[in-house]
Enzyme design. Structure first.
Site, PDB file in Angstrom:
ATOM      1  N   GLU A   7      16.999 -27.921  -8.789  1.00 36.62           N
ATOM      2  CA  GLU A   7      16.056 -28.309  -9.851  1.00 36.62           C
ATOM      3  C   GLU A   7      15.918 -29.816  -9.845  1.00 36.62           C
ATOM      4  O   GLU A   7      16.928 -30.534  -9.770  1.00 36.62           O
ATOM      5  CB  GLU A   7      16.597 -27.895 -11.221  1.00 36.62           C
ATOM      6  CG  GLU A   7      16.482 -26.445 -11.531  1.00 36.62           C
ATOM      7  CD  GLU A   7      17.023 -26.143 -12.920  1.00 36.62           C
ATOM      8  OE1 GLU A   7      17.191 -27.065 -13.747  1.00 36.62           O
ATOM      9  OE2 GLU A   7      17.309 -24.975 -13.159  1.00 36.62           O
ATOM     10  N   HIS A  25      26.923 -26.922 -16.021  1.00 30.64           N
ATOM     11  CA  HIS A  25      27.852 -27.109 -17.150  1.00 30.64           C
ATOM     12  C   HIS A  25      29.290 -27.322 -16.700  1.00 30.64           C
ATOM     13  O   HIS A  25      30.088 -27.900 -17.433  1.00 30.64           O
ATOM     14  CB  HIS A  25      27.760 -25.933 -18.118  1.00 30.64           C
ATOM     15  CG  HIS A  25      26.432 -25.898 -18.801  1.00 30.64           C
ATOM     16  ND1 HIS A  25      26.039 -26.867 -19.692  1.00 30.64           N
ATOM     17  CD2 HIS A  25      25.389 -25.059 -18.681  1.00 30.64           C
ATOM     18  CE1 HIS A  25      24.821 -26.605 -20.104  1.00 30.64           C
ATOM     19  NE2 HIS A  25      24.395 -25.517 -19.503  1.00 30.64           N
ATOM     20  N   ARG A  27      19.999 -34.600 -12.070  1.00 30.97           N
ATOM     21  CA  ARG A  27      19.221 -35.410 -13.020  1.00 30.97           C
ATOM     22  C   ARG A  27      19.201 -36.869 -12.592  1.00 30.97           C
ATOM     23  O   ARG A  27      20.125 -37.350 -11.944  1.00 30.97           O
ATOM     24  CB  ARG A  27      19.839 -35.305 -14.423  1.00 30.97           C
ATOM     25  CG  ARG A  27      19.492 -34.012 -15.119  1.00 30.97           C
ATOM     26  CD  ARG A  27      20.029 -34.025 -16.548  1.00 30.97           C
ATOM     27  NE  ARG A  27      19.455 -32.944 -17.312  1.00 30.97           N
ATOM     28  CZ  ARG A  27      18.382 -33.057 -18.092  1.00 30.97           C
ATOM     29  NH1 ARG A  27      17.783 -34.225 -18.251  1.00 30.97           N
ATOM     30  NH2 ARG A  27      17.928 -32.010 -18.731  1.00 30.97           N
ATOM     31  N   THR A  38      16.776 -29.008 -20.640  1.00 28.14           N
ATOM     32  CA  THR A  38      15.334 -29.042 -20.377  1.00 28.14           C
ATOM     33  C   THR A  38      14.587 -28.406 -21.550  1.00 28.14           C
ATOM     34  O   THR A  38      14.888 -27.293 -21.947  1.00 28.14           O
ATOM     35  CB  THR A  38      15.026 -28.265 -19.081  1.00 28.14           C
ATOM     36  OG1 THR A  38      15.954 -28.688 -18.085  1.00 28.14           O
ATOM     37  CG2 THR A  38      13.608 -28.512 -18.617  1.00 28.14           C
ATOM     38  N   ARG A  74      35.363 -35.963 -19.011  1.00 32.34           N
ATOM     39  CA  ARG A  74      36.682 -36.595 -18.953  1.00 32.34           C
ATOM     40  C   ARG A  74      36.826 -37.525 -17.761  1.00 32.34           C
ATOM     41  O   ARG A  74      37.897 -37.969 -17.442  1.00 32.34           O
ATOM     42  CB  ARG A  74      37.763 -35.498 -18.878  1.00 32.34           C
ATOM     43  CG  ARG A  74      38.071 -34.840 -20.190  1.00 32.34           C
ATOM     44  CD  ARG A  74      38.895 -35.735 -21.082  1.00 32.34           C
ATOM     45  NE  ARG A  74      40.194 -36.009 -20.490  1.00 32.34           N
ATOM     46  CZ  ARG A  74      41.324 -35.443 -20.888  1.00 32.34           C
ATOM     47  NH1 ARG A  74      41.314 -34.596 -21.893  1.00 32.34           N
ATOM     48  NH2 ARG A  74      42.457 -35.733 -20.297  1.00 32.34           N
ATOM     49  N   ARG A 123      23.953 -37.034 -15.169  1.00 33.43           N
ATOM     50  CA  ARG A 123      24.895 -36.719 -16.251  1.00 33.43           C
ATOM     51  C   ARG A 123      25.839 -35.566 -15.902  1.00 33.43           C
ATOM     52  O   ARG A 123      26.888 -35.435 -16.480  1.00 33.43           O
ATOM     53  CB  ARG A 123      24.162 -36.427 -17.558  1.00 33.43           C
ATOM     54  CG  ARG A 123      23.446 -35.112 -17.584  1.00 33.43           C
ATOM     55  CD  ARG A 123      23.037 -34.752 -18.989  1.00 33.43           C
ATOM     56  NE  ARG A 123      21.885 -35.508 -19.427  1.00 33.43           N
ATOM     57  CZ  ARG A 123      20.980 -35.037 -20.277  1.00 33.43           C
ATOM     58  NH1 ARG A 123      21.114 -33.849 -20.800  1.00 33.43           N
ATOM     59  NH2 ARG A 123      19.951 -35.756 -20.636  1.00 33.43           N
ATOM     60  N   HIS A 124      25.429 -34.711 -14.991  1.00 33.17           N
ATOM     61  CA  HIS A 124      26.385 -33.670 -14.563  1.00 33.17           C
ATOM     62  C   HIS A 124      26.518 -33.629 -13.033  1.00 33.17           C
ATOM     63  O   HIS A 124      27.494 -34.129 -12.489  1.00 33.17           O
ATOM     64  CB  HIS A 124      26.092 -32.290 -15.190  1.00 33.17           C
ATOM     65  CG  HIS A 124      24.654 -31.923 -15.362  1.00 33.17           C
ATOM     66  ND1 HIS A 124      23.761 -31.903 -14.328  1.00 33.17           N
ATOM     67  CD2 HIS A 124      23.957 -31.531 -16.475  1.00 33.17           C
ATOM     68  CE1 HIS A 124      22.593 -31.507 -14.783  1.00 33.17           C
ATOM     69  NE2 HIS A 124      22.654 -31.297 -16.074  1.00 33.17           N
ATOM     70  N   HIS A 129      16.310 -19.804 -18.782  1.00 36.30           N
ATOM     71  CA  HIS A 129      16.583 -20.680 -19.916  1.00 36.30           C
ATOM     72  C   HIS A 129      16.947 -19.853 -21.138  1.00 36.30           C
ATOM     73  O   HIS A 129      16.111 -19.151 -21.689  1.00 36.30           O
ATOM     74  CB  HIS A 129      15.429 -21.630 -20.253  1.00 36.30           C
ATOM     75  CG  HIS A 129      15.970 -22.920 -20.822  1.00 36.30           C
ATOM     76  ND1 HIS A 129      16.422 -23.037 -22.112  1.00 36.30           N
ATOM     77  CD2 HIS A 129      16.185 -24.117 -20.246  1.00 36.30           C
ATOM     78  CE1 HIS A 129      16.874 -24.260 -22.295  1.00 36.30           C
ATOM     79  NE2 HIS A 129      16.750 -24.943 -21.184  1.00 36.30           N
ATOM     80  N   ASN A 152      23.557 -21.079 -12.678  1.00 37.25           N
ATOM     81  CA  ASN A 152      23.443 -22.541 -12.816  1.00 37.25           C
ATOM     82  C   ASN A 152      24.824 -23.110 -13.151  1.00 37.25           C
ATOM     83  O   ASN A 152      25.423 -22.728 -14.163  1.00 37.25           O
ATOM     84  CB  ASN A 152      22.428 -22.849 -13.929  1.00 37.25           C
ATOM     85  CG  ASN A 152      22.233 -24.339 -14.119  1.00 37.25           C
ATOM     86  OD1 ASN A 152      23.202 -25.088 -14.196  1.00 37.25           O
ATOM     87  ND2 ASN A 152      21.000 -24.771 -14.203  1.00 37.25           N
ATOM     88  N   HIS A 156      20.873 -28.863 -11.152  1.00 39.80           N
ATOM     89  CA  HIS A 156      19.829 -29.829 -11.492  1.00 39.80           C
ATOM     90  C   HIS A 156      20.407 -31.215 -11.253  1.00 39.80           C
ATOM     91  O   HIS A 156      21.362 -31.607 -11.923  1.00 39.80           O
ATOM     92  CB  HIS A 156      19.455 -29.628 -12.973  1.00 39.80           C
ATOM     93  CG  HIS A 156      18.350 -30.508 -13.460  1.00 39.80           C
ATOM     94  ND1 HIS A 156      17.830 -30.381 -14.729  1.00 39.80           N
ATOM     95  CD2 HIS A 156      17.655 -31.528 -12.885  1.00 39.80           C
ATOM     96  CE1 HIS A 156      16.868 -31.278 -14.908  1.00 39.80           C
ATOM     97  NE2 HIS A 156      16.756 -31.992 -13.807  1.00 39.80           N
ATOM     98  N   GLU A 169       8.814 -20.616 -12.213  1.00 38.72           N
ATOM     99  CA  GLU A 169       9.943 -20.123 -13.009  1.00 38.72           C
ATOM    100  C   GLU A 169       9.457 -20.074 -14.448  1.00 38.72           C
ATOM    101  O   GLU A 169       9.097 -21.114 -15.024  1.00 38.72           O
ATOM    102  CB  GLU A 169      11.171 -21.035 -12.898  1.00 38.72           C
ATOM    103  CG  GLU A 169      12.315 -20.492 -13.771  1.00 38.72           C
ATOM    104  CD  GLU A 169      13.604 -21.302 -13.677  1.00 38.72           C
ATOM    105  OE1 GLU A 169      13.879 -21.900 -12.615  1.00 38.72           O
ATOM    106  OE2 GLU A 169      14.331 -21.321 -14.686  1.00 38.72           O
TER     107      GLU A 169
HETATM  108  N1  PXP Z   1      16.050 -22.867 -15.604  1.00 38.72           N
HETATM  109  C1  PXP Z   1      15.836 -24.175 -15.836  1.00 38.72           C
HETATM  110  C2  PXP Z   1      14.611 -24.804 -15.262  1.00 38.72           C
HETATM  111  C3  PXP Z   1      16.743 -24.943 -16.582  1.00 38.72           C
HETATM  112  O1  PXP Z   1      16.517 -26.250 -16.784  1.00 38.72           O
HETATM  113  C4  PXP Z   1      17.910 -24.317 -17.078  1.00 38.72           C
HETATM  114  C5  PXP Z   1      18.899 -25.124 -17.860  1.00 38.72           C
HETATM  115  O2  PXP Z   1      19.586 -25.983 -17.061  1.00 38.72           O
HETATM  116  C6  PXP Z   1      18.096 -22.959 -16.805  1.00 38.72           C
HETATM  117  C7  PXP Z   1      17.147 -22.249 -16.088  1.00 38.72           C
HETATM  118  C8  PXP Z   1      19.314 -22.224 -17.241  1.00 38.72           C
HETATM  119  O3  PXP Z   1      19.356 -22.192 -18.639  1.00 38.72           O
HETATM  120  P1  PXP Z   1      20.681 -21.722 -19.380  1.00 38.72           P
HETATM  121  O4  PXP Z   1      21.745 -22.711 -19.058  1.00 38.72           O
HETATM  122  O5  PXP Z   1      20.272 -21.731 -20.815  1.00 38.72           O
HETATM  123  O6  PXP Z   1      20.994 -20.356 -18.864  1.00 38.72           O
END
Ligand code: PXP
Length: 244
Positions: free
Chosen positions: A70, A10, A45, A101, A18, A49-50, A192, A7, A43, A152
């Protein structure tokens, strides 16, 4: 063997903090794949936001492995997902004031909307429609009833366990949930809060998981070691033979 999808939200969070054009999640996705990841997750959103639509467009064009989109069930985002045609669409609950989430979907409450959105995503040609749910038998059975072909499993409670006993008990909940989903014909993904320390416990306890989605732990480690190394290390942990 379980596939690792990284994912990359981040990376976009850092860029947007910034209001810069870097670091670019599209570049990060390419490095993840070159380091051995089986695919990429993002994801989009509602508040952007990202990840942004520009990222979605470029990720669709450049990711060579599996692409997992997502999304919430919001009309606008569902339309973008249908146009993008990822390999997997993962429906997640979304609240504007959450940091990440929180918890799985309540399929019973969301049922009416899911029964509209899932056929639309399938009709658009997206092969896998996954629901992000807690490891709960009822949620899993309902996921199939509303037309999903994948779940998931939310691993947040397992990842947040503060004692060994709690971790073992959450691992066995996840194991039963994965078994049930597999038996009723659903593909099983999980994610997650999985990280370099807790993954071996997860991997040794939970069978039938085809794909894991891991973000924060990998991107955080990448700040210290570089993204390529961070992905390689996590991939080696995910791909270990947990059956022997
Ligand atoms: N799966 C889902 C549905 C999520 O929302 C997230 C967080 O964005 C993740 C997996 C990945 O989680 P993490 O960033 O804690 O590894």
């Amino acid at each position: 063997m379980t596939s690792l999808l990284v994912n990359i939200d981040h990376v976009a969070t850092l860029r947007n903090a910034r209001r810069e054009q870097f670091p670019d999640p599209v570049h990060a996705a390419a490095i993840c794949e070159m380091a051995g990841a089986d695919g990429v997750v993002f994801h989009l959103r509602e508040d952007r936001r990202h990840i942004t639509e520009r990222d979605v467009r470029l990720l669709k064009e450049t990711v060579q492995g599996r692409l997992d989109f997502e999304l919430s069930t919001a009309e606008e985002i569902v339309n973008i997902c249908c146009d993008t045609m990822p390999d997997v669409a993962t429906l997640v609950p979304e609240r504007r004031d959450e940091v990440t989430t929180e918890g799985g979907l309540d399929v019973r409450t969301a049922r009416e909307r899911l029964e509209i959105v899932i056929p639309r995503l399938l009709d658009a040609g997206i092969p896998e429609i996954s629901l992000f749910v807690d490891p709960d038998a009822h949620q899993i059975e309902m996921s199939r009833e509303v037309g999903a072909n994948c779940i998931e499993l939310h691993t947040g409670d397992f990842s947040n366990a503060s004692t060994f006993e709690e971790q073992q008990s959450e691992a066995s909940r996840l194991a039963s949930a994965a078994r049930l989903a597999h038996e009723i014909g659903l593909k099983v993904h999980a994610g997650h809060g999985l990280n370099y320390r807790n993954y071996p416990v997860f991997g040794a306890s939970v069978r039938n998981v085809e794909e894991v989605s891991i973000g924060f732990a990998i991107i955080a480690r990448a700040l210290m070691t570089g993204l390529e190394k961070a992905v390689e290390e996590m991939n080696a942990i995910v791909k270990r033979d947990y059956n022997s």
